[in-house]
Motif scaffolding. Sequence first.
Motif, mmCIF file in Angstrom:
data_model
loop_
_atom_site.group_PDB
_atom_site.id
_atom_site.type_symbol
_atom_site.label_atom_id
_atom_site.label_comp_id
_atom_site.label_asym_id
_atom_site.label_seq_id
_atom_site.Cartn_x
_atom_site.Cartn_y
_atom_site.Cartn_z
ATOM 1 N N THR A 120 -12.081 35.616 16.083
ATOM 2 C CA THR A 120 -13.292 36.434 16.124
ATOM 3 C C THR A 120 -14.064 36.232 14.829
ATOM 4 N N THR A 121 -15.305 36.652 14.832
ATOM 5 C CA THR A 121 -16.143 36.513 13.646
ATOM 6 C C THR A 121 -17.152 37.651 13.582
ATOM 7 N N THR A 122 -17.616 37.947 12.386
ATOM 8 C CA THR A 122 -18.689 38.926 12.226
ATOM 9 C C THR A 122 -20.052 38.300 12.484
ATOM 10 N N SER A 123 -20.087 36.970 12.616
ATOM 11 C CA SER A 123 -21.347 36.255 12.833
ATOM 12 C C SER A 123 -21.652 36.138 14.323
ATOM 13 N N LEU A 124 -22.654 36.853 14.775
ATOM 14 C CA LEU A 124 -23.064 36.783 16.174
ATOM 15 C C LEU A 124 -23.528 35.378 16.526
ATOM 16 N N ASP A 125 -24.239 34.740 15.608
ATOM 17 C CA ASP A 125 -24.742 33.389 15.847
ATOM 18 C C ASP A 125 -23.592 32.407 16.023
ATOM 19 N N CYS A 126 -22.548 32.552 15.224
ATOM 20 C CA CYS A 126 -21.382 31.675 15.342
ATOM 21 C C CYS A 126 -20.716 31.868 16.697
ATOM 22 N N ALA A 127 -20.513 33.111 17.099
ATOM 23 C CA ALA A 127 -19.877 33.384 18.390
ATOM 24 C C ALA A 127 -20.704 32.825 19.541
ATOM 25 N N LYS A 128 -22.020 32.933 19.444
ATOM 26 C CA LYS A 128 -22.889 32.410 20.497
ATOM 27 C C LYS A 128 -22.766 30.898 20.623
ATOM 28 N N GLY A 268 3.977 40.781 9.077
ATOM 29 C CA GLY A 268 3.648 42.167 9.362
ATOM 30 C C GLY A 268 2.180 42.505 9.242
ATOM 31 N N PHE A 269 1.309 41.482 9.242
ATOM 32 C CA PHE A 269 -0.127 41.711 9.140
ATOM 33 C C PHE A 269 -0.776 41.693 10.520
ATOM 34 N N ASP A 270 -1.969 42.258 10.583
ATOM 35 C CA ASP A 270 -2.731 42.325 11.834
ATOM 36 C C ASP A 270 -3.773 41.221 11.943
ATOM 37 N N ILE A 271 -4.255 40.741 10.794
ATOM 38 C CA ILE A 271 -5.403 39.841 10.764
ATOM 39 C C ILE A 271 -5.229 38.796 9.667
ATOM 40 N N LEU A 272 -5.653 37.575 9.956
ATOM 41 C CA LEU A 272 -5.767 36.534 8.930
ATOM 42 C C LEU A 272 -7.255 36.323 8.696
ATOM 43 N N TYR A 273 -7.696 36.558 7.465
ATOM 44 C CA TYR A 273 -9.111 36.470 7.131
ATOM 45 C C TYR A 273 -9.437 35.140 6.459
ATOM 46 N N LEU A 278 -16.791 27.454 10.064
ATOM 47 C CA LEU A 278 -16.115 27.831 11.295
ATOM 48 C C LEU A 278 -16.531 27.010 12.503
ATOM 49 N N ARG A 279 -17.554 26.180 12.361
ATOM 50 C CA ARG A 279 -18.037 25.441 13.535
ATOM 51 C C ARG A 279 -18.647 24.120 13.111
ATOM 52 N N ASP A 280 -18.651 23.199 14.039
ATOM 53 C CA ASP A 280 -19.254 21.898 13.802
ATOM 54 C C ASP A 280 -20.780 22.027 13.771
ATOM 55 N N PHE A 281 -21.384 21.123 13.037
ATOM 56 C CA PHE A 281 -22.844 20.986 13.024
ATOM 57 C C PHE A 281 -23.536 22.234 12.464
ATOM 58 N N PHE A 282 -22.866 22.916 11.527
ATOM 59 C CA PHE A 282 -23.467 24.073 10.869
ATOM 60 C C PHE A 282 -23.175 23.980 9.389
ATOM 61 N N VAL A 283 -24.200 24.057 8.584
ATOM 62 C CA VAL A 283 -24.048 23.981 7.138
ATOM 63 C C VAL A 283 -24.022 25.400 6.585
ATOM 64 N N GLY A 284 -22.883 25.829 6.100
ATOM 65 C CA GLY A 284 -22.757 27.180 5.569
ATOM 66 C C GLY A 284 -21.379 27.739 5.850
ATOM 67 N N THR A 285 -21.158 28.982 5.444
ATOM 68 C CA THR A 285 -19.863 29.629 5.655
ATOM 69 C C THR A 285 -20.048 30.939 6.419
ATOM 70 N N GLU A 286 -18.990 31.323 7.117
ATOM 71 C CA GLU A 286 -19.005 32.568 7.880
ATOM 72 C C GLU A 286 -17.622 33.195 7.802
ATOM 73 N N ASP A 287 -17.531 34.473 8.166
ATOM 74 C CA ASP A 287 -16.268 35.196 8.101
ATOM 75 C C ASP A 287 -15.540 35.120 9.438
ATOM 76 N N GLU A 288 -14.272 34.756 9.367
ATOM 77 C CA GLU A 288 -13.432 34.693 10.556
ATOM 78 C C GLU A 288 -12.297 35.704 10.420
ATOM 79 N N TYR A 289 -12.051 36.437 11.500
ATOM 80 C CA TYR A 289 -10.938 37.369 11.568
ATOM 81 C C TYR A 289 -10.028 36.904 12.702
ATOM 82 N N LEU A 290 -8.894 36.304 12.349
ATOM 83 C CA LEU A 290 -7.936 35.850 13.340
ATOM 84 C C LEU A 290 -6.998 37.020 13.641
ATOM 85 N N ILE A 291 -7.154 37.603 14.816
ATOM 86 C CA ILE A 291 -6.393 38.792 15.192
ATOM 87 C C ILE A 291 -5.028 38.384 15.733
ATOM 88 N N VAL A 292 -3.961 38.910 15.133
ATOM 89 C CA VAL A 292 -2.612 38.616 15.618
ATOM 90 C C VAL A 292 -1.916 39.887 16.112
#
Length: 302
Positions: A120-128, A268-273, A278-292
């Motif tokens: 998952t990500t906080t970036s709506l554009d990345c998810a789209k 014992g963690f819930d999330i890897l941050y 996070l994606r091809d063809f995008f210049v920049g960084t975004e936040d990823e939350y890997l939910i476990v």
Amino acid sequence: MKFKKIFSVLFSALTVFSVSSFSGIFANEIDDAELLYTKMTEFLSKNNNINPEKIDDVCKEIIGSKIPESNLLSKQDFEEKSVGNTVLYRGVENKSYADEFKNGKVFISCWNVRGSGIYTTTSLDCAKSYANKQNPDDTLIKMFISKSNVKILNNDYLEKLKELIIKRHSEEFGEFENKSKNEYIFDNLNEYVEKASADMYKKIDELISMNLSEEDYVKEEEKVLKEFGDKMKQDPVCQKLIAERKKYYKSNKAYVWFNSGLLTKLMGFDILYTNGSLRDFFVGTEDEYLIVNPNILNVLKA
């Protein structure tokens, strides 16, 4: 090939973090590394009789495949309860997968960049960018996590712990130093794709020699990769190999070592941050939350 930027370590210790502040009392790195080592060796010992082709099933059971029904919220409840919390997004290609997720069913795969978990990500554009382009609204999943009572591990710190394990337990894990996970994966598709992609790599090498700006390079690389992807979709041999595909880590130890999502869960963690590309063809960084831990997700239901 894709441009990646290396960012500084955000946190210096493993602990329970608030999603909003990522602050806490820092633990000793060596103790954390030893705890991770213990958890890995316990997992491997417990599952030493599991065939490497089946070890992913064990991981899926540990992480879980259901979001609690009480956490599937109507639009009104979601809007009210998400206020002040961290809203996350996930884009998927198929509507059927999105519908099942919105009804609480979770699919976990070890083959994404950081291993098993719900990306998952906080970036709506990345998810789209991962959603179906013809049906974006129905293939975008919206959820939130509480800003308290969740345990978050930073990926940079996890990698630091693994480096310490290599140094302190080289006889058991030293083989992974400076090795990529692809060296430990069996995939019946690899040999064919490598041969078929020779022309693609040649074109990419030509792009590199052109000294393009990063933005222009990304655009041209996307064209080359799309052309190759379209060609493979029309290739009957490739499609047959995909239908009969076998892909797995050659050893359970390699599976565990390269599966950061599983390691996060074992600790014992819930999330890897992660903050990064996070994606091809995008210049920049975004936040990823890997939910476990699916239990912490609150999802806008179908």
